[in-house]
Design a protein around this motif. Structure first.
Motif, PDB file in Angstrom:
ATOM      1  N   SER A  77       4.430   5.095  22.399  1.00  0.00           N
ATOM      2  CA  SER A  77       3.148   5.748  22.814  1.00  0.00           C
ATOM      3  C   SER A  77       2.108   4.669  23.056  1.00  0.00           C
ATOM      4  O   SER A  77       2.106   3.442  22.562  1.00  0.00           O
ATOM      5  N   SER A  78       1.113   4.744  23.835  1.00  0.00           N
ATOM      6  CA  SER A  78       0.172   3.776  24.253  1.00  0.00           C
ATOM      7  C   SER A  78      -1.144   4.018  23.666  1.00  0.00           C
ATOM      8  O   SER A  78      -1.655   5.334  23.634  1.00  0.00           O
ATOM      9  N   HIS A  79      -1.904   3.245  23.282  1.00  0.00           N
ATOM     10  CA  HIS A  79      -3.072   3.337  22.592  1.00  0.00           C
ATOM     11  C   HIS A  79      -4.149   2.176  23.279  1.00  0.00           C
ATOM     12  O   HIS A  79      -3.728   0.932  23.808  1.00  0.00           O
ATOM     13  N   LEU A  80      -5.405   2.608  23.322  1.00  0.00           N
ATOM     14  CA  LEU A  80      -6.481   1.573  23.663  1.00  0.00           C
ATOM     15  C   LEU A  80      -6.852   0.825  22.376  1.00  0.00           C
ATOM     16  O   LEU A  80      -7.469   1.502  21.539  1.00  0.00           O
TER      17      LEU A  80
ATOM     18  N   MET B 288      -4.694   9.943   8.122  1.00  0.00           N
ATOM     19  CA  MET B 288      -4.019   8.746   8.507  1.00  0.00           C
ATOM     20  C   MET B 288      -4.486   7.889   9.526  1.00  0.00           C
ATOM     21  O   MET B 288      -5.319   8.372  10.561  1.00  0.00           O
ATOM     22  N   SER B 289      -4.503   6.504   9.432  1.00  0.00           N
ATOM     23  CA  SER B 289      -5.245   5.634  10.396  1.00  0.00           C
ATOM     24  C   SER B 289      -4.456   5.789  11.403  1.00  0.00           C
ATOM     25  O   SER B 289      -3.128   5.721  11.845  1.00  0.00           O
ATOM     26  N   TYR B 290      -5.224   5.403  12.615  1.00  0.00           N
ATOM     27  CA  TYR B 290      -4.601   5.263  13.973  1.00  0.00           C
ATOM     28  C   TYR B 290      -3.586   4.318  13.996  1.00  0.00           C
ATOM     29  O   TYR B 290      -2.897   4.156  15.002  1.00  0.00           O
ATOM     30  N   VAL B 291      -3.801   3.030  13.331  1.00  0.00           N
ATOM     31  CA  VAL B 291      -2.907   1.955  13.492  1.00  0.00           C
ATOM     32  C   VAL B 291      -1.560   2.272  13.042  1.00  0.00           C
ATOM     33  O   VAL B 291      -0.427   1.350  13.344  1.00  0.00           O
TER      34      VAL B 291
ATOM     35  N   MET C 100     -10.677 -11.534  22.900  1.00  0.00           N
ATOM     36  CA  MET C 100      -9.453 -10.705  22.582  1.00  0.00           C
ATOM     37  C   MET C 100      -9.736 -10.006  21.482  1.00  0.00           C
ATOM     38  O   MET C 100      -9.220  -8.999  21.429  1.00  0.00           O
ATOM     39  N   SER C 101     -10.096 -10.537  20.429  1.00  0.00           N
ATOM     40  CA  SER C 101     -10.353  -9.784  19.095  1.00  0.00           C
ATOM     41  C   SER C 101     -11.051  -8.408  19.358  1.00  0.00           C
ATOM     42  O   SER C 101     -10.925  -7.560  18.804  1.00  0.00           O
ATOM     43  N   HIS C 102     -12.279  -8.756  20.279  1.00  0.00           N
ATOM     44  CA  HIS C 102     -13.134  -7.575  20.185  1.00  0.00           C
ATOM     45  C   HIS C 102     -13.436  -6.718  21.321  1.00  0.00           C
ATOM     46  O   HIS C 102     -14.226  -5.979  21.681  1.00  0.00           O
ATOM     47  N   ALA C 103     -12.365  -7.281  22.406  1.00  0.00           N
ATOM     48  CA  ALA C 103     -12.400  -6.422  23.682  1.00  0.00           C
ATOM     49  C   ALA C 103     -11.221  -5.486  23.480  1.00  0.00           C
ATOM     50  O   ALA C 103     -10.699  -5.814  22.402  1.00  0.00           O
ATOM     51  N   SER C 104     -10.955  -4.605  24.191  1.00  0.00           N
ATOM     52  CA  SER C 104      -9.887  -3.476  24.216  1.00  0.00           C
ATOM     53  C   SER C 104      -8.774  -3.629  25.406  1.00  0.00           C
ATOM     54  O   SER C 104      -9.331  -3.883  26.573  1.00  0.00           O
ATOM     55  N   GLY C 105      -7.713  -3.363  25.074  1.00  0.00           N
ATOM     56  CA  GLY C 105      -6.835  -2.954  26.420  1.00  0.00           C
ATOM     57  C   GLY C 105      -5.806  -1.918  25.890  1.00  0.00           C
ATOM     58  O   GLY C 105      -5.582  -1.499  24.684  1.00  0.00           O
ATOM     59  N   ASN C 106      -4.955  -1.851  26.676  1.00  0.00           N
ATOM     60  CA  ASN C 106      -3.620  -0.834  26.350  1.00  0.00           C
ATOM     61  C   ASN C 106      -2.461  -1.480  25.706  1.00  0.00           C
ATOM     62  O   ASN C 106      -2.249  -2.492  26.238  1.00  0.00           O
ATOM     63  N   VAL C 107      -2.093  -0.772  24.577  1.00  0.00           N
ATOM     64  CA  VAL C 107      -1.224  -1.362  23.779  1.00  0.00           C
ATOM     65  C   VAL C 107      -0.095  -0.452  23.503  1.00  0.00           C
ATOM     66  O   VAL C 107      -0.402   0.681  23.153  1.00  0.00           O
TER      67      VAL C 107
END
Lengths: 379, 648
Positions: free
Chosen positions: B11-14, B1-4, B175-182
């Motif tokens: 739950s919080s994801h990078l 299963m995909s992480y998306v 924004m598209s290629h950097a990451s942050g907590n969601v």
């Protein structure tokens, strides 16, 4: 003082200065220079400051004394015909019977004989596909006959020599125009480094040449008049004809005034001072008034030996040259030499001294003067 | 299963920005997603395609952005929620339809996602997509942090259904290629059902036919369109995504959006200006919520606008400020038009720090001189200067070798019009500087067709165009049809490496698979070209001599349009990756190296990264870790020193 150079100088001084005759001396020495449909191209820049391409080019920094001393053990003289041992008229002998030739068939006979007898391992000749001359390398005597017609467009024949040398062949014979013969003399003098055989060319048969034609210009010229696939043979008969004869496959014949053809002569030819291929073992041309014979000049001992043996075994027939033919040949060769060197001198292209100005040719001032003031009596 | 899709609500994801867009679209109940590959947007459709089966989605790599937008619009007209994804110049391609769609309106929530590339890091333009929203009069949203990327995407579908029109979301590379907590929300259940309702009256946007406008009746559609935008602006007045952070009475107000929000926050922290400078982060940047903006502009006299590339937000804010001047006073603006920030290239925290420190008079933190000197020396002396190049084994290197040489040998100043793809690098030394024009998708063929009509003006230079297999379907087909019909003379070289390679090897109509990995009919490029009336020939670019000769013969012939297909799969394609055809070795005895007769043609000109120059020995060697064994270099060595042996 002979100046050195590399591909950059070759490009600027020769190719881009309209002096390149497309002789092929610089082609296939390396991956950078190629010939296509009569034009020389440099594919990529080579950064060498000195190169064989520049050294072998007959249109830049040629020291005539250097070549003459190496070939004939004497400095360059002002004789219109260059150094020679004897001059004759000739044609192919009975052993060549049945084959068809342009004029006397002397060149084909010599090359055929040399290959057959094993004096040569291979021959660099010029074949053709329609109007397009194609350099070729043959090892079988029969293949010589395939290349037996005259080619009027400048051909990069020496590219086949360069390829043959790279493939390891030695004892090679070459049928060459005067510029090509001069390039091979330069190769011999300046050396083909790091090769086991420093002199893989064992025989140079030079062809008389007054001028050559630019292939692409010739093709365009012919296309306006005929479909070029239908050309069977081209012939420019000896003077005083003043025409080019084009024989078509359907049997028809076209006659074009030479004045129209002269428009297609490359600029480079107007600087050429050598009509009879002075730096060869043997030089061959047409004979005025006799379309079935050749004029034959023997220049070196090697050339003489070969001719004598060919005569003995019936491959060549040789006779005395008529006085007036010799006089006219001398006159024509002298005129070409004088015209070319006058033009070069007036263009500041002889014996230059400046750091960054290179000469097309270097020769002793007294010899140059002698040539320039030589009287050109009437025909 | 995909992480998306694997993740509880809460739950919080990078997540990368593009991943957050995917999650937001899934939470928003999307059914259909289309797009054309384009950096920095491509991951969105790839990820959605990966979960298409599990989430019952239809996901498509469309032939180009215009058709992609039309396909997504159909879904919306049928009541489904849909999204179309592209990079900034894709909006230009889609814009004709976008103009008309904005007028006809939409039904199921529809979102256009544009991922811009300020600084042209992977583009040959630095275009602005934001202006399209203003031009076609639709709402524009710009998320300013990673949580917001997800939440705003989800909300965009609701907004779209609220106003019955398409909503544009604009992202940028950082924004598209950097990451942050969601933090995840919940995924909807329920099945979407498609039905296209059109029985109502002509001008009924809900139940009637979907038409952009009645001829000569602008007000009938245009009026309602503008009303929709005003309604959105009204909703924006209280939108929680527009935030203010800073002192009640700031000395300077920064108005910003998108990634520039993050740069501004960094700059304020670096200069310790959190008591003096406030940030108004706008997520709803068109149409601007007038009262909300007014309230913040009134806080101070000094306003600085921080945004990417063009002063779009700056000019829109200034219009409002001019209109409200009598109420809020005259303001002093700082930004691109004042010269404090550049209108070229990417924005970054250093630029904002520099501008802020000069406006506010705060000394910026300095780099210790010794450190700066050492860094400069290392960059100059130690860091190798790397030029862009093709992968080892890339068919384009071989193709350009032959094309370049054919043109040089032809000796009539022939040239090549370039196009967009990995092969765009043909304008650089790695492609032997072969390309002489480069613009947009398909433009190489169009321009070449134009050059091919100039014979009557004495133009005798042979004309060649290059175009990839994906580019062919995207935009080159109409140019080819035009050239054949108009009797233009040029050679179209189609560099067919079996995929949309530059952007990550996506499918296109010439490939027998789709975005979701299902088997699909592959269109035959050669047959299409022949059907248009062009002569078609095929070569394998790895056959250097055969390719060069074929092109020379075509250029000599010089009449009409000839298509020369150079077919060889990309080195990174599924059929070639990890597979060596040959083991390569260089015989050091035969290698001439720098000497006359070669002068390092393999490393100095051909330039495959798999061949390395050994300075000490003065010979070339094969780097076995990099070489992929395509065997082509064996044919360029004048000495035959490069040997190839069939790999086991």
């Amino acid at each position: 003082m002979l100046k050195k150079g590399g591909p950059y100088e070759l490009l600027s001084d020769v190719i881009e200065s309209d002096l390149c005759i497309g002789c092929g001396a610089c082609i296939d020495l390396c991956p950078y220079f190629k010939s296509y449909r009569g034009k020389t191209a440099m594919l990529f820049p080579c950064t060498s400051s000195e190169g064989k391409c520049f050294a072998y080019c007959p249109k830049i920094e040629v020291d005539l004394d250097e070549l003459s001393l190496h070939y004939f053990e004497a400095p360059y003289n002002a004789d219109p015909l260059g150094y020679y041992r004897s001059i004759h008229i000739s044609k192919a002998g009975r052993e060549m019977g049945g084959a068809s030739f342009q004029a006397g068939g002397t060149v084909s006979a010599i090359m055929y004989y040399a290959l057959k007898k094993g004096y040569l391992d291979g021959a660099v000749l010029t074949d053709s596909e329609g109007l397009l001359p194609l350099p070729c390398f043959v090892t079988q005597p029969e293949d010589v006959l395939r290349c037996s017609t005259s080619k009027y467009a400048a051909a990069p024949t020496l590219s086949a020599l360069n390829r043959a040398i790279r493939d390891g062949y030695g004892r090679i014979g070459v049928v060459a125009t005067p510029c090509q013969a001069q390039a091979m003399a330069l190769m011999r003098v300046k050396g083909i480094e790091e090769k086991e055989d420093p002199n893989p060319v064992h025989l140079v048969v030079g062809l008389f040449c007054t001028w050559s034609l630019d292939f692409r210009a010739l093709e365009d010229f012919m296309k306006e008049r005929i479909t070029t696939e239908s050309i069977e043979k081209i012939d420019i008969p000896p003077p005083p004809a003043e025409i080019m004869k084009v024989y078509l496959t359907n049997g028809a014949k076209l006659e074009i005034p030479l004045d129209e053809i002269r428009e297609l002569v490359p600029e480079s030819c107007s600087y050429c001072y050598d009509m009879t291929a002075e730096f060869s073992d043997i030089s061959v041309g047409v004979l005025e008034g006799r379309p079935d014979m050749n004029t034959l000049i023997i220049r070196t001992e090697r050339g003489q030996r070969l001719i004598e043996e060919a005569i003995d075994e019936g491959y060549l027939i040789v006779d005395e040259i008529p006085e007036d033919a010799l006089a006219h040949l001398t006159w024509a060769a002298g005129r070409k030499k004088k015209r070319a060197l006058t033009k070069a001198r007036d263009g500041g292209m002889i014996n230059t001294i400046d750091e960054d100005k290179r000469s097309i040719v270097r020769l002793r001032t007294e010899i140059l003067e002698k040539i320039l003031v030589a009287s050109q009596g009437c025909e | 299963m995909s992480y998306v899709i694997d993740g509880q609500a809460g739950s919080s994801h990078l997540l990368m920005g593009n991943e957050a867009i995917v999650r937001g679209a899934l939470e928003g109940g999307i059914s259909v997603a289309t797009g054309y590959p384009g950096t920095p947007s491509s991951e969105i459709i790839e990820l959605l395609a990966g979960v298409a089966k599990e989430r019952n989605l239809y996901v498509e790599w469309s032939v180009n952005e215009k058709v992609g937008l039309e396909v997504a619009a159909a879904a919306s007209f049928a009541g489904l929620r849909s999204m179309c994804v592209m990079k900034q110049n894709g909006v230009n391609v889609a814009s004709d339809f976008l103009l008309h769609l904005a007028s006809s309106g939409t039904r199921g929530g529809m979102v256009l996602v544009s991922c811009d590339d300020p600084g042209a890091l992977s583009s040959v333009n630095e275009g602005e997509s934001r202006l399209f929203a203003k031009m076609v009069e639709i709402p524009l949203l710009e998320p300013g942090d990673f949580q917001e990327v997800k939440d705003l995407t989800k909300w965009a579908f609701e907004l779209s259904e609220e106003i019955r029109n398409i909503v544009m979301i604009r992202s940028v590379t950082r924004m598209s290629h950097a990451s942050g907590n969601v933090e995840y929300g919940s995924l909807p259940d329920g099945k979407a059902h498609a039905n296209f309702d059109f029985h109502g009256p002509l001008l009924d946007q809900e139940k009637g036919p979907v038409i952009s406008m009645l001829v000569s009746a602008a007000e009938s559609q245009h009026g309602p369109q503008q009303e929709k935008l005003r309604k959105a602006a009204g909703i924006f007045e209280t939108c929680p995504f527009n935030t203010y952070k800073g002192p009640e009475r700031p000395e300077l107000l920064i108005v910003t959006s998108s990634a520039c929000n993050l740069y501004s926050r960094e700059a304020i922290k670096a200069l310790n200006l959190d008591k003096k400078v406030g940030i108004l982060k706008l997520a709803t940047t068109w149409s601007l919520p007038r009262n909300m903006v007014k309230g913040h502009l009134a806080l101070t006299d000094k306003i600085m606008i921080v945004e990417e590339v063009l002063p779009t937000l700056e000019e829109n804010i200034k219009v409002l400020a001019a209109e409200m001047a009598s109420e809020i006073g005259i303001k002093t603006f700082y930004g691109k038009r004042s010269g404090h920030l550049p209108s070229i290239g990417e924005m970054n925290p250093d630029l904002v720090i520099g501008a802020l420190s000069s406006i506010i008079g705060q000394k910026r933190p300095s780099i210790p001189v010794a450190f700066a000197e050492r860094a400069r020396r290392i960059i100059d002396e130690v860091v190798p200067k790397r030029a862009m190049t093709f992968c080892p084994g890339c068919p384009h290197r071989a193709s350009y070798w032959s094309i370049h040489n054919a043109i040089e040998m032809d000796n009539r100043k022939g040239f090549v019009c370039g196009d967009i793809g990995c092969y765009t690098l043909g304008m650089l030394p790695c492609g032997f500087s072969t390309l002489k024009t480069v613009h947009s998708m398909g433009s190489g063929s169009g321009i070449a067709g134009g050059f091919g009509k100039l014979k009557q003006f004495g133009m005798d230079q042979p004309v060649v165009a290059v175009c990839g297999d994906s580019t062919f379907f995207h935009a080159a087909m109409p140019a080819l049809a035009n050239a054949v019909h108009q009797k233009s003379s040029f050679t179209l070289v189609i560099l067919d490496n079996s995929g949309t390679a530059m952007t990550g090897f996506q499918a296109h109509p010439g490939i027998a698979a789709n975005a979701m990995g299902e088997e699909m009919p592959a269109l035959d490029i050669a047959a299409i070209c022949r059907a248009m009336g062009a002569r078609v020939e095929k070569v394998d670019p790895f056959d250097l001599e055969g390719t060069r000769r074929a092109l020379n013969e075509i250029m000599e012939y010089g009449e009409g349009v000839t298509v020369l297909m150079m077919q060889q799969a990309c080195a990174l394609s599924p059929q070639r990756k990890g597979r060596k055809n040959y083991d390569m070795e260089i015989d050091e005895e035969l290698c001439l190296g720098e000497k006359c007769g070669c002068n390092r043609i393999c490393t100095r000109i051909f330039g495959c990264p798999g061949i390395v120059w050994n300075k000490e020995k003065g010979v070339s060697t094969i780097d076995e870790l990099i070489c992929v064994g395509c065997g082509v270099c064996a044919d360029i060595c004048p000495q035959g020193a490069i040997k190839r042996r069939e790999a086991e």
